[in-house]
Write an enzyme that holds these catalytic residues in place. Structure first.
Site, PDB file in Angstrom:
ATOM      1  CE1 TYR A  58      -3.645   2.618   0.881  1.00 17.86           C
ATOM      2  CE2 TYR A  58      -1.813   3.617   2.083  1.00 17.86           C
ATOM      3  CZ  TYR A  58      -3.072   3.703   1.522  1.00 17.86           C
ATOM      4  OH  TYR A  58      -3.750   4.896   1.583  1.00 17.86           O
TER       5      TYR A  58
ATOM      6  CD  GLU B 241      -5.763   4.405  -1.126  1.00 12.57           C
ATOM      7  OE1 GLU B 241      -5.944   4.752   0.042  1.00 12.57           O
ATOM      8  OE2 GLU B 241      -6.629   3.817  -1.796  1.00 12.57           O
TER       9      GLU B 241
END
Ligand code: GDP
Ligand code: MN
Length: 392
Positions: free
Chosen positions: A101, A189
């Site tokens: 992530y 993101e």
């Protein structure tokens, strides 16, 4: 403003992130064509403003064009996270050895943009933060200096042990930081940031949310707006010049001023209720704005009562009262309303309301309590109306 994945990934790519090629399709035929162009295995991905598409069945692998068409047919027209899928993205399937992530958020608790990385990627990052916070590395960034090279490299080493991999990740984070700053984002993101068996690092998902207050200087972003993908209430509110945020309760709120709106929501909670929305009609509200506000609230089937809380300064209470009466007349008042009005032209407002058989109070506490009660009564009646043993 949220962007679609296919839009965000073009911005990411332009900034130098390793984004695989992709094509948008709105029919199974187009998806097959895209798969043919790429050759080999592809991924067909629903393009909606919702996370968790993978879990909802909106991200599917296909072996070739026929399967891509089949997957597109299965995904198009379905609803994911409350949004109808109008388009899919077709992209060559990457081989994945590990999913990380990487994200940059505006963290208000530390008053700073913060880079987040985790070796537990691919899944819901909120859950990682909650259940295994030690697997989430946070780095608040000082905007005067930006994300420094050594900081980015260190974050790279938090994900992989080798220098080549860490450097690749550092370059990605630096590019992501440039996007975040340059686009006035509140979120940028990549999840998953994937590592292939060959050690290559790829950005397999792209999420970008741009601060609405910066859109005036982000015309390229504004041009990407897809009205069909937005919450209808939020789109209607924006068009009417209202500041509206959907929440998950059942007391609809019409308030003038952001501060009063927040205080109103606190008081609803205090009395055991839950606001369905934040809605600020602004300073000098014309009756039309109030009509628009009522239209939005009364179209929301979750709303069990409407609370109107107006502190008249520049806002004239009689204008609001006229808007309210018109708005309720338009929809037929099947939702109970609790009204608090005080300040400029209060007496005239009370007269207008009384003519329409509506009562108002000057006490905020009383009006809020009443609105919470009304919503609760309605919830009870609705529950009682469901036949025993049944229910939808
Ligand atoms: P989200 O669920 O909405 O965040 O959608 P993602 O784009 O993150 O995809 C969900 C999951 O699908 C990822 O975590 C991967 O496990 C898988 N996935 C996405 N792209 C690929 C790909 O190119 N190859 C493989 N093997 N899996 C993928
Ligand atoms: Mn994802």
């Amino acid at each position: 403003m949220k962007l679609h994945e296919y839009q965000a990934r073009e911005i990411f790519r332009a900034a130098g992130l390793p984004v695989p090629p992709g094509r948008v399709a709105s029919t199974p035929g187009e998806a097959a064509e895209a798969a043919r162009a790429f050759g080999g295995r592809v991924v067909v991905k629903a393009q909606v403003h919702s996370g968790g598409r993978g879990k909802a069945g909106g991200v599917r692998l296909a072996a070739g064009p026929e399967e891509a068409a089949e997957r597109a047919r299965a995904i198009l027209g379905t609803t994911i996270g409350g949004y109808r899928v109008e388009r899919v993205l077709v992209t060559p399937a990457a081989e994945i050895a590990a999913e990380f992530y990487a994200g940059i958020v505006l963290d208000r608790t530390v008053r700073s943009a913060t880079v987040l990385v985790s070796e537990a990627g691919g899944v819901d990052i909120e859950r990682v933060a909650e259940e295994t916070p030690e697997r989430l590395v946070r780095l608040p960034v000082d905007r005067r200096y930006g994300l420094l090279d050594h900081q980015a490299l260190r974050l790279g080493f938090a994900l992989v042990p080798d220098a080549a991999g860490a450097r690749a990740i550092a370059r990605i984070l630096t590019a992501l930081w440039r996007v975040f700053l340059g686009r006035d984002a509140s979120l940028a993101e990549v999840n998953p940031l994937a590592r292939t068996p060959a050690g290559e690092i790829l950005a397999l998902d792209a999420k970008l949310v741009v601060d609405d207050n910066a859109l005036f200087r982000q015309p390229e972003v504004e041009a990407l707006r897809d009205p069909t993908a937005e919450e209808p209430a939020e789109a209607a509110a924006r068009a009417a010049g209202l500041s509206y945020v959907r929440l998950d309760g059942d007391v609809g709120c019409v308030v003038n001023g952001a501060g009063l709106a927040m205080a109103t929501m606190d008081l609803i909670r205090h009395h055991g209720g839950a606001p369905a929305n934040f809605l600020d009609i602004g300073g000098s509200s014309s009756p039309e704005k109030v009509v628009s506000a009522m239209r939005i609230l009364l179209a929301d089937e979750r709303v069990r009562s409407v609370l109107v809380n107006i502190f008249g300064g520049i806002t004239r209470c009689d204008d609001v009262a006229r808007g309210l009466v018109a708005g309720l007349r338009e929809r037929g008042a099947d939702v109970p309303v609790s009204i608090r009005l005080t300040g400029t032209n209060e007496a005239e407002a009370v007269r207008v309301l009384r003519e329409a058989s509506l009562a108002a109070t000057t006490s905020m506490d009383e009006a809020v309590r009443r609105a919470v009660e009304l919503a609760r009564e309605r919830a009870r009646t609705a529950a009682a109306a469901v036949p025993a043993g049944g229910g939808a």
